[in-house]
Design an enzyme around this catalytic site. Structure first.
Site, PDB file in Angstrom:
ATOM      1  N   GLU A   6       4.471  10.552   0.677  1.00 19.13           N
ATOM      2  CA  GLU A   6       2.888  10.434   0.740  1.00 19.13           C
ATOM      3  C   GLU A   6       2.515  10.511   2.410  1.00 19.13           C
ATOM      4  OE1 GLU A   6       1.068   7.767  -1.795  1.00 19.13           O
ATOM      5  OE2 GLU A   6      -0.651   7.780  -0.502  1.00 19.13           O
TER       6      GLU A   6
ATOM      7  N   LYS B 187      -0.130  -1.030  -5.579  1.00 23.08           N
ATOM      8  CA  LYS B 187       0.452   0.385  -5.674  1.00 23.08           C
ATOM      9  C   LYS B 187       0.636   0.571  -4.024  1.00 23.08           C
ATOM     10  CE  LYS B 187       0.602   5.248  -4.967  1.00 23.08           C
ATOM     11  NZ  LYS B 187       0.282   5.844  -3.856  1.00 23.08           N
TER      12      LYS B 187
ATOM     13  N   ASP C 107      17.716  -0.256  -4.708  1.00 20.74           N
ATOM     14  CA  ASP C 107      17.470   0.299  -5.932  1.00 20.74           C
ATOM     15  C   ASP C 107      15.707   0.006  -6.058  1.00 20.74           C
ATOM     16  OD1 ASP C 107      16.841   0.456  -8.802  1.00 20.74           O
ATOM     17  OD2 ASP C 107      18.700  -0.321  -9.319  1.00 20.74           O
TER      18      ASP C 107
ATOM     19  N   HIS D  78      -6.477   9.475   5.200  1.00 16.65           N
ATOM     20  CA  HIS D  78      -5.551  10.173   4.449  1.00 16.65           C
ATOM     21  C   HIS D  78      -5.644  11.469   4.364  1.00 16.65           C
ATOM     22  CE1 HIS D  78      -3.230  10.095   0.820  1.00 16.65           C
ATOM     23  NE2 HIS D  78      -3.879  11.071   0.288  1.00 16.65           N
TER      24      HIS D  78
HETATM   25  C1  MEV Z   1      -2.628   5.126  -1.823  1.00 20.69           C
HETATM   26  O1  MEV Z   1      -1.568   5.690  -2.028  1.00 20.69           O
HETATM   27  C2  MEV Z   1      -2.881   3.662  -1.793  1.00 20.69           C
HETATM   28  C3  MEV Z   1      -4.113   3.079  -1.830  1.00 20.69           C
HETATM   29  O2  MEV Z   1      -4.803   3.644  -3.131  1.00 20.69           O
HETATM   30  C4  MEV Z   1      -3.964   1.516  -1.849  1.00 20.69           C
HETATM   31  C5  MEV Z   1      -5.319   0.802  -2.201  1.00 20.69           C
HETATM   32  O3  MEV Z   1      -6.108   1.398  -2.805  1.00 20.69           O
HETATM   33  O4  MEV Z   1      -5.337  -0.558  -1.660  1.00 20.69           O
HETATM   34  C6  MEV Z   1      -4.996   3.588  -0.459  1.00 20.69           C
END
Ligand code: MEV
Length: 437
Positions: free
Chosen positions: A85, A279, A295, A392
């Protein structure tokens, strides 16, 4: 209809590829080239990778990068990260830089115990089972003497075996719940070998136990396996500073701290947000776990179970404002190894450990927890200020340009143009088209 293949694993690599090309890829020469392009010209290195799994046809590259300037317990680290990413390493680096001038990260290992279970059935008297368990324990221990000799010499090994009555959850269900200290090894093979031997001894000894013979009821082992849920192998990482030190060009410190804490509260109150929030944390954690040959599926499964430990899935991180101080922290289970497994086999993993100055498992736990915390800090910081897309999409720009097969010159024009313009897929397509026109 495609026929099932027999004895596939016995074929050599060329035969396997030929079968694949004929069966699923219309003998496309481009497909063959793609597989071959990623072979390593160093035959020894390629063989090493071939041997990691069954039926290896090629290698799958992921970027290996570093996020520098991580001050953790007063030591400065460059953290190796493996991830696809685009914005993750940049976000980690930003967070590291932000906290470098504000005291850095503090981390501590809370506990290091791992566990595994022998799951078994029993439909007789619980008292008889308990008596048997009490009497058979020395034999269970003796049966794993050889397996754990080396581990014990280093100060680890089996710590305890407990008989757990789980028949209220599932009729006739019991466990031998075993706890282990595996030091710098993640310990999966060690734990599973111990458990399987304990299970065998337990079942065999039961066959000769008089009360079972009289009652004609014996325990029956279903399976023996370590648990990837390791809440007793936990680490904590934290950052903290005066709210006034959070002042930034996009927002004043007080508003930032308030909105930041609110964002964490939302992730504690609402599962949909919590999953995305966590995530983002796993973006950092997985990337370091992968770079160090650990792992990541085990870590993922255990961490998410921990996030739901109160019966409700919620945030792994916490934040508070007390007086004039902002504190942000994470606490999570991590079973990691710095010896064994892939750690000493994969050349890039070995290099990752050198970059990290050869940490032991506890140091690695701290580094990984910090990477998760930093990643979450970067995400929330963007979310409550300028939004996530700005950074991003800037990082994603090169991917879009590569998709459009942009030339080096087109890329340079685009990078310069999008310094002051919002990146979106369509904006980049339009820009490149306008250049080409
Ligand atoms: C993207 O990979 C992760 C985010 O969505 C985490 C978040 O929203 O806190 C930017």
């Amino acid at each position: 209809m495609t026929q099932a293949v027999v004895g596939f694993s016995k074929k050599n690599k060329e035969e396997k590829i030929n079968w694949l090309l004929e069966t699923y890829l219309d003998n496309d020469p481009k497909a063959l080239k793609t597989l071959q392009k990623y072979w390593n010209e160093d035959a020894g290195l390629q063989k090493l990778h071939d041997d990691f799994i069954e039926n290896t046809l090629s290698n799958y590259y992921l970027p290996f990068g570093i996020a520098p300037n991580f001050l953790i317990n007063d030591t400065l680290y460059a953290i190796p990260m493996v991830i696809e990413e685009s914005s993750v390493v940049a976000a980690a680096s930003n967070a590291a830089k932000f906290w470098l001038s504000r005291g850095g990260f503090k981390a501590e290992v809370i506990s290091t115990e791992k566990n595994g279970q022998v799951h078994f059935n029993f439909y007789g008297e619980v008292e008889i089972l308990q008596d048997f368990f009490d009497s058979v324990q020395p034999k269970l221990l003796a049966s794993i003497e050889d397996i754990q000799k080396n581990m014990q010499n280093r100060g680890g090994g089996l710590k305890d075996i407990e008989l757990l009555i789980a028949s209220e959850t599932l009729d006739g269900y019991y466990q031998l719940h075993c706890t282990f200290e595996t030091l710098d090894a993640m310990g999966a093979n060690f734990i599973n070998s111990c458990l399987e031997t304990i299970a065998k001894t337990f079942e065999t000894e039961a066959q000769h136990y008089r009360p079972f013979l009289i009652a004609e009821t014996f325990p029956e082992v279903v399976m023996s396996i370590l648990s990837n849920y390791v809440p007793e192998c936990r680490v904590r990482a934290e950052v903290s500073c005066k709210i006034a030190n959070l002042n930034d060009k996009d927002i004043d410190g007080k508003t930032f701290a308030r909105k930041f804490v609110r964002a964490i509260e939302i992730a504690k109150a609402e599962t949909r947000r919590a999953v995305t929030h966590n995530k983002g944390i796993m973006n950092g954690i997985d990337a370091v776990v992968l770079a160090t040959g650990n792992d990541f599926r085990a870590v993922e499964a255990g961490v998410h179970a921990y996030a739901a430990k109160n019966g409700f899935y919620n945030s792994l991180t916490h934040a508070k404002i007390e007086d004039d101080t902002f504190t942000f922290w994470i606490e999570l289970p991590l079973a990691l190894g710095t010896v064994g497994g892939l750690t000493s086999l994969h050349p890039l993993t070995k290099l990752a450990f050198e970059i990290l100055q050869k940490p032991n498992a506890q140091q690695l736990m701290k580094i990984v927890a910090v990477a998760g915390l930093a990643q979450n800090f970067a995400a929330i910081r963007s979310l409550v200020t300028v939004g996530i897309q700005k950074g991003h999409m800037k990082m994603h720009l090169m991917n879009i340009l590569n998709q459009l097969e942009a030339t080096q010159q087109e890329k340079e024009y685009a990078v310069s143009h999008f310094k002051d313009n919002t990146v979106s897929h369509s904006a980049v397509v339009n820009f490149v088209e306008s250049l080409r026109a």
